[in-house]
Design a protein around this motif. Structure first.
Motif, PDB file in Angstrom:
ATOM      1  N   LEU A   4       0.838  -1.192   0.000  1.00 21.54           N
ATOM      2  CA  LEU A   4       0.000   0.000   0.000  1.00 21.54           C
ATOM      3  C   LEU A   4       0.877   1.246   0.000  1.00 21.54           C
ATOM      4  O   LEU A   4       1.802   1.365   0.806  1.00 21.54           O
ATOM      5  N   ALA A   5       0.576   2.181  -0.905  1.00 14.23           N
ATOM      6  CA  ALA A   5       1.209   3.498  -0.900  1.00 14.23           C
ATOM      7  C   ALA A   5       0.192   4.536  -0.462  1.00 14.23           C
ATOM      8  O   ALA A   5      -0.962   4.513  -0.904  1.00 14.23           O
ATOM      9  N   ILE A   6       0.596   5.450   0.423  1.00 19.11           N
ATOM     10  CA  ILE A   6      -0.269   6.546   0.854  1.00 19.11           C
ATOM     11  C   ILE A   6       0.440   7.867   0.557  1.00 19.11           C
ATOM     12  O   ILE A   6       1.600   8.058   0.952  1.00 19.11           O
ATOM     13  N   ILE A   7      -0.259   8.744  -0.156  1.00 24.29           N
ATOM     14  CA  ILE A   7       0.237  10.083  -0.428  1.00 24.29           C
ATOM     15  C   ILE A   7      -0.793  11.092   0.094  1.00 24.29           C
ATOM     16  O   ILE A   7      -1.902  10.730   0.475  1.00 24.29           O
ATOM     17  N   SER A   8      -0.430  12.352   0.111  1.00 24.85           N
ATOM     18  CA  SER A   8      -1.385  13.399   0.479  1.00 24.85           C
ATOM     19  C   SER A   8      -0.977  14.700  -0.183  1.00 24.85           C
ATOM     20  O   SER A   8       0.148  14.848  -0.683  1.00 24.85           O
ATOM     21  N   ASP A   9      -1.898  15.641  -0.184  1.00 23.58           N
ATOM     22  CA  ASP A   9      -1.616  17.016  -0.611  1.00 23.58           C
ATOM     23  C   ASP A   9      -1.032  17.083  -2.019  1.00 23.58           C
ATOM     24  O   ASP A   9      -0.038  17.758  -2.273  1.00 23.58           O
ATOM     25  N   ILE A  10      -1.707  16.404  -2.947  1.00 16.75           N
ATOM     26  CA  ILE A  10      -1.227  16.409  -4.324  1.00 16.75           C
ATOM     27  C   ILE A  10      -1.593  17.719  -5.028  1.00 16.75           C
ATOM     28  O   ILE A  10      -0.903  18.144  -5.948  1.00 16.75           O
ATOM     29  N   HIS A  11      -2.683  18.375  -4.627  1.00 12.86           N
ATOM     30  CA  HIS A  11      -3.062  19.705  -5.113  1.00 12.86           C
ATOM     31  C   HIS A  11      -2.931  19.801  -6.638  1.00 12.86           C
ATOM     32  O   HIS A  11      -2.153  20.615  -7.168  1.00 12.86           O
ATOM     33  N   VAL A  12      -3.715  18.983  -7.316  1.00 13.33           N
ATOM     34  CA  VAL A  12      -3.610  18.877  -8.774  1.00 13.33           C
ATOM     35  C   VAL A  12      -3.787  20.232  -9.452  1.00 13.33           C
ATOM     36  O   VAL A  12      -3.033  20.582 -10.374  1.00 13.33           O
ATOM     37  N   ASP A  13      -4.760  21.023  -9.004  1.00 12.78           N
ATOM     38  CA  ASP A  13      -5.026  22.310  -9.654  1.00 12.78           C
ATOM     39  C   ASP A  13      -3.935  23.331  -9.386  1.00 12.78           C
ATOM     40  O   ASP A  13      -3.444  23.999 -10.293  1.00 12.78           O
ATOM     41  N   ILE A  14      -3.533  23.468  -8.143  1.00 13.80           N
ATOM     42  CA  ILE A  14      -2.522  24.470  -7.783  1.00 13.80           C
ATOM     43  C   ILE A  14      -1.168  24.113  -8.400  1.00 13.80           C
ATOM     44  O   ILE A  14      -0.434  24.995  -8.871  1.00 13.80           O
ATOM     45  N   ASN A  15      -0.832  22.829  -8.419  1.00 14.36           N
ATOM     46  CA  ASN A  15       0.429  22.388  -9.021  1.00 14.36           C
ATOM     47  C   ASN A  15       0.349  22.270 -10.540  1.00 14.36           C
ATOM     48  O   ASN A  15       1.363  21.957 -11.182  1.00 14.36           O
ATOM     49  N   LYS A  16      -0.847  22.501 -11.087  1.00 14.93           N
ATOM     50  CA  LYS A  16      -1.069  22.446 -12.535  1.00 14.93           C
ATOM     51  C   LYS A  16      -0.651  21.096 -13.123  1.00 14.93           C
ATOM     52  O   LYS A  16      -0.096  21.022 -14.230  1.00 14.93           O
ATOM     53  N   PHE A  17      -0.924  20.022 -12.365  1.00 15.18           N
ATOM     54  CA  PHE A  17      -0.677  18.690 -12.888  1.00 15.18           C
ATOM     55  C   PHE A  17      -1.695  18.370 -13.981  1.00 15.18           C
ATOM     56  O   PHE A  17      -2.899  18.623 -13.829  1.00 15.18           O
ATOM     57  N   THR A  18      -1.226  17.814 -15.079  1.00 11.63           N
ATOM     58  CA  THR A  18      -2.111  17.339 -16.130  1.00 11.63           C
ATOM     59  C   THR A  18      -2.508  15.893 -15.846  1.00 11.63           C
ATOM     60  O   THR A  18      -1.935  15.237 -14.965  1.00 11.63           O
ATOM     61  N   LEU A  19      -3.470  15.385 -16.618  1.00  9.37           N
ATOM     62  CA  LEU A  19      -3.834  13.979 -16.468  1.00  9.37           C
ATOM     63  C   LEU A  19      -2.647  13.086 -16.808  1.00  9.37           C
ATOM     64  O   LEU A  19      -2.464  12.031 -16.185  1.00  9.37           O
ATOM     65  N   HIS A  20      -1.843  13.516 -17.774  1.00  7.91           N
ATOM     66  CA  HIS A  20      -0.636  12.743 -18.101  1.00  7.91           C
ATOM     67  C   HIS A  20       0.334  12.736 -16.921  1.00  7.91           C
ATOM     68  O   HIS A  20       0.967  11.703 -16.635  1.00  7.91           O
ATOM     69  N   ASP A  21       0.454  13.861 -16.227  1.00  5.46           N
ATOM     70  CA  ASP A  21       1.299  13.909 -15.027  1.00  5.46           C
ATOM     71  C   ASP A  21       0.811  12.905 -13.990  1.00  5.46           C
ATOM     72  O   ASP A  21       1.617  12.210 -13.351  1.00  5.46           O
ATOM     73  N   LEU A  22      -0.507  12.820 -13.823  1.00  6.03           N
ATOM     74  CA  LEU A  22      -1.061  11.883 -12.841  1.00  6.03           C
ATOM     75  C   LEU A  22      -0.732  10.444 -13.218  1.00  6.03           C
ATOM     76  O   LEU A  22      -0.430   9.618 -12.343  1.00  6.03           O
ATOM     77  N   ILE A  23      -0.786  10.149 -14.495  1.00  8.06           N
ATOM     78  CA  ILE A  23      -0.419   8.796 -14.949  1.00  8.06           C
ATOM     79  C   ILE A  23       1.045   8.521 -14.627  1.00  8.06           C
ATOM     80  O   ILE A  23       1.397   7.428 -14.158  1.00  8.06           O
ATOM     81  N   GLU A  24       1.904   9.515 -14.837  1.00  7.99           N
ATOM     82  CA  GLU A  24       3.322   9.327 -14.536  1.00  7.99           C
ATOM     83  C   GLU A  24       3.551   9.182 -13.027  1.00  7.99           C
ATOM     84  O   GLU A  24       4.370   8.365 -12.596  1.00  7.99           O
ATOM     85  N   ILE A  25       2.828   9.967 -12.227  1.00 12.48           N
ATOM     86  CA  ILE A  25       2.963   9.853 -10.769  1.00 12.48           C
ATOM     87  C   ILE A  25       2.503   8.480 -10.307  1.00 12.48           C
ATOM     88  O   ILE A  25       3.184   7.801  -9.531  1.00 12.48           O
ATOM     89  N   GLY A  26       1.328   8.050 -10.777  1.00 10.85           N
ATOM     90  CA  GLY A  26       0.838   6.726 -10.412  1.00 10.85           C
ATOM     91  C   GLY A  26       1.786   5.631 -10.866  1.00 10.85           C
ATOM     92  O   GLY A  26       2.033   4.659 -10.130  1.00 10.85           O
ATOM     93  N   SER A  27       2.350   5.777 -12.050  1.00 14.22           N
ATOM     94  CA  SER A  27       3.274   4.764 -12.578  1.00 14.22           C
ATOM     95  C   SER A  27       4.557   4.720 -11.765  1.00 14.22           C
ATOM     96  O   SER A  27       5.100   3.636 -11.493  1.00 14.22           O
ATOM     97  N   TYR A  28       5.052   5.894 -11.341  1.00 16.91           N
ATOM     98  CA  TYR A  28       6.266   5.922 -10.531  1.00 16.91           C
ATOM     99  C   TYR A  28       6.042   5.219  -9.195  1.00 16.91           C
ATOM    100  O   TYR A  28       6.884   4.426  -8.742  1.00 16.91           O
ATOM    101  N   ILE A  29       4.906   5.498  -8.575  1.00 14.14           N
ATOM    102  CA  ILE A  29       4.594   4.849  -7.298  1.00 14.14           C
ATOM    103  C   ILE A  29       4.433   3.340  -7.494  1.00 14.14           C
ATOM    104  O   ILE A  29       4.921   2.533  -6.699  1.00 14.14           O
ATOM    105  N   LYS A  30       3.774   2.965  -8.572  1.00  9.12           N
ATOM    106  CA  LYS A  30       3.611   1.534  -8.886  1.00  9.12           C
ATOM    107  C   LYS A  30       4.959   0.881  -9.135  1.00  9.12           C
ATOM    108  O   LYS A  30       5.217  -0.260  -8.689  1.00  9.12           O
ATOM    109  N   ASP A  31       5.845   1.565  -9.843  1.00  7.70           N
ATOM    110  CA  ASP A  31       7.181   1.021 -10.119  1.00  7.70           C
ATOM    111  C   ASP A  31       7.996   0.838  -8.846  1.00  7.70           C
ATOM    112  O   ASP A  31       8.963   0.069  -8.831  1.00  7.70           O
ATOM    113  N   ASN A  32       7.615   1.551  -7.782  1.00  3.93           N
ATOM    114  CA  ASN A  32       8.280   1.379  -6.485  1.00  3.93           C
ATOM    115  C   ASN A  32       7.664   0.245  -5.668  1.00  3.93           C
ATOM    116  O   ASN A  32       7.959   0.116  -4.481  1.00  3.93           O
ATOM    117  N   GLY A  33       6.832  -0.545  -6.311  1.00  2.50           N
ATOM    118  CA  GLY A  33       6.311  -1.758  -5.681  1.00  2.50           C
ATOM    119  C   GLY A  33       4.895  -1.685  -5.193  1.00  2.50           C
ATOM    120  O   GLY A  33       4.338  -2.695  -4.733  1.00  2.50           O
TER     121      GLY A  33
END
Length: 301
Positions: A4-33
């Motif tokens: 299980l991975a737990i994150i917080s305070d991703i603030h998608v709007d304020i950080n101007k994350f795109t949907l592609h960024d979210l896919i990369e973030i999720g993939s990075y966390i997944k790649d860490n097991g």
């Protein structure tokens, strides 16, 4: 078995994350097991409009659940019983026969407020500062902050008592700070410092933290955010308390180092310099390991 991975305070709007960024973030966390992701609040200021798409995007990479933080509450009238798929608030998620994840939004009771001599100011003083300076003044709640927090603490105690009787290991995910040891109080005492010391009262709940400590034979770990300080883990009362929020872009060590390396001031305004902003984003996409350094917590189950 899973992780299980737990994150917080991703603030998608304020950080101007795109949907592609979210896919990369999720993939990075997944790649860490990680085999499952939970977000402990502050997904976006515009949850009613954006929340479902954000969660669906992460879900396309890794199974994702979440609870609310205060920013998510700005844009919804359904705070405690939101119907967005994946929302968990006092709804345990069984991870295996021995372990459950217990997410809940949390709130604050003014118990962490301090005056100039470390005494706790009257609730009316803290509420006044909140209504002057804090974004939560726009959140619609039907009861006072201390009453909301007290009811949550009571509900939490009942659930933990049940898990204790079942001999379960409990991992808690919540948004607000449950231990005063994670809160920094400014000195010396000027007007600004006095304000921020009082606003410690809207960072979390002492009573909720005390309830968790009472069940240290059942609760092994608590993950929270809200304060945007990647403080790691502190073991207090035989419980591991984890604070590893993503936070705002300008707070990241990655951003501070990037600006320094490129000869820019720390208050550099990316929006006014699109060429530099594009260079920064290109580097961000190549360095999620640095952007997300110490920004999520992993648990085997």
């Amino acid at each position: 078995m899973g992780k299980l991975a737990i994150i917080s305070d991703i603030h998608v709007d304020i950080n101007k994350f795109t949907l592609h960024d979210l896919i990369e973030i999720g993939s990075y966390i997944k790649d860490n097991g990680a085999t499952r992701l939970h977000i402990a609040g502050d997904i976006t200021n515009h949850f009613h409009r954006e929340g479902n798409e954000i969660i669906q995007t992460l879900n396309s990479v890794i199974p994702t659940t979440f609870n609310f933080g205060n920013h998510d509450m700005l844009d919804t009238n359904s705070i405690e019983n939101n119907q967005t798929p994946g929302f968990l608030n006092f709804e345990p998620l069984t991870l295996n026969s021995d372990t459950v994840l217990l997410p809940f939004n949390g709130w604050y009771d003014y118990g962490f407020a301090k005056g100039e001599t470390n005494e706790q100011p009257a609730n009316e003083i803290v509420a006044n500062y909140k209504n002057k300076y804090w974004i939560d003044k726009f959140i619609k709640r039907s009861e006072s902050d201390p009453i909301i927090s007290k009811k949550q603490a009571h509900h939490l105690a009942g659930l933990l008592d049940s898990f204790r009787k079942q001999d379960k290991r409990v991992i808690i995910a919540t948004h607000f700070v449950p231990r005063q040891e994670f809160i920094m109080y400014p000195t010396p005492f000027n007007r600004k410092a006095v304000t921020w010391r009082a606003l410690g009262g809207v960072l979390g709940s002492k009573e909720i933290g005390d309830v968790i400590s009472d069940y240290s034979d059942t609760v092994t770990d608590v993950v929270f955010g809200h304060i945007h300080a990647r403080d790691g883990v502190k073991k207090i009362n035989n419980v591991n308390w984890h604070c590893r929020p993503i936070g705002y872009r300008y707070e990241w060590q990655f951003t501070k180092k990037w600006l320094s390396d490129h000869g820019e001031p720390q208050n550099f305004h990316f929006a006014k310099h699109p060429d530099q902003q594009n260079k920064f984003l290109d580097d961000m996409h190549c360095n999620w390991d640095q952007v997300l350094d110490n920004a999520f917590t992993l648990f085997d189950y």
